[in-house]
Write a protein that holds these residues in place. Sequence first.
Motif, mmCIF file in Angstrom:
data_model
loop_
_atom_site.group_PDB
_atom_site.id
_atom_site.type_symbol
_atom_site.label_atom_id
_atom_site.label_comp_id
_atom_site.label_asym_id
_atom_site.label_seq_id
_atom_site.Cartn_x
_atom_site.Cartn_y
_atom_site.Cartn_z
ATOM 1 N N ALA A 54 -4.912 0.411 0.370
ATOM 2 C CA ALA A 54 -5.108 0.800 -1.170
ATOM 3 C C ALA A 54 -6.088 -0.499 -1.695
ATOM 4 N N SER A 55 -6.789 -0.639 -2.673
ATOM 5 C CA SER A 55 -7.470 -1.532 -3.447
ATOM 6 C C SER A 55 -6.506 -2.923 -3.603
ATOM 7 N N SER A 65 -5.525 4.538 -2.737
ATOM 8 C CA SER A 65 -5.746 4.055 -4.108
ATOM 9 C C SER A 65 -5.714 5.089 -5.424
ATOM 10 N N GLN A 66 -6.474 6.085 -5.017
ATOM 11 C CA GLN A 66 -6.381 7.390 -5.825
ATOM 12 C C GLN A 66 -5.360 8.414 -5.629
ATOM 13 N N GLU A 119 -6.589 -4.315 -6.186
ATOM 14 C CA GLU A 119 -6.231 -4.246 -7.805
ATOM 15 C C GLU A 119 -5.095 -3.252 -7.864
ATOM 16 N N VAL A 120 -5.442 -2.058 -7.187
ATOM 17 C CA VAL A 120 -4.350 -0.984 -7.338
ATOM 18 C C VAL A 120 -3.007 -1.532 -6.802
ATOM 19 N N ARG A 121 -2.858 -2.270 -5.982
ATOM 20 C CA ARG A 121 -1.872 -2.625 -5.469
ATOM 21 C C ARG A 121 -1.014 -3.716 -6.277
ATOM 22 N N ASP A 130 -6.390 5.967 2.650
ATOM 23 C CA ASP A 130 -6.590 4.875 1.481
ATOM 24 C C ASP A 130 -6.016 5.837 0.065
ATOM 25 N N ALA A 150 0.818 -1.316 -0.046
ATOM 26 C CA ALA A 150 0.030 0.081 0.052
ATOM 27 C C ALA A 150 0.917 1.140 -0.078
#
Length: 226
Positions: free
Chosen positions: A139-140, A195-196, A142-144, A193, A14
């Motif tokens: 983070a999600s 992710s973005q 998928e992103v990781r 988070d 993450a």
Amino acid sequence: MPPLLIAIDGTAGAGKGTLARALARRYHLAHLDTGCLYRALGLAVLNQNLDPTDEQSVVDLARSLLSTLDLKNPALREEAVGVAASHVAAIPEVRALLFAFQRNFAQHPPEGMQGCVMDGRDIGRVVMPEALCKIYVTASPEVRATRRCKELHEKGIYSIYDDILKDIRERDERDQTRKVSPLIPAEDAFVLDTSQMTIEDVIHKACAYIDAKWVAPEKTRRAEGK
Ligand code: C5P
């Protein structure tokens, strides 16, 4: 002024490590990546062809190796070592042995530094519950997995996205459901988070949180006119 202790926890991949290193530089603190301790033991287990889930042999090995674990070996970053690490990390006696090492680091930061940043899974709840600043980074999956594939690609290592995603999901599951010190955000943690977010955003938000909680010694001296 008490030492500044910063605990960073969160899921695999993450961005904990990058954030921890940036904060250590910015606040002049020692840094301990506690995942390296579990990875070093996981690597030793693999090198000796032991089963990472065989509690007794892993604990015996941990006892004999504790003071000589090599935390700088580049092989520690390999995927298979991360998986082995998450198996050995579920063994209560292994955690107890490594806990002592981590507490000692928190209480006596090396090179006379004014505190430390530690990143891992149980730092804010178990290893340094007294830490002034606690950050939980995630983070999600998928992103990781996408970030990890990119990182491996940049190193010239071929990887399959689906395999990396599967490893990440399984590792999250093991880390979050184990009986001892599962990965759960501390109640008073600042949750990020990512992710973005870019890494610059993450560092910026973490620094704003820390600065709001910690009055640096220089600021105090200036305010007191010394
Ligand atoms: O953070 P990193 O991916 O290097 O950690 C490897 C493994 O070590 C994690 O999946 C986790 O199972 C374990 N670990 C832990 N507690 C920590 C740090 C890492 O259980 N404080």
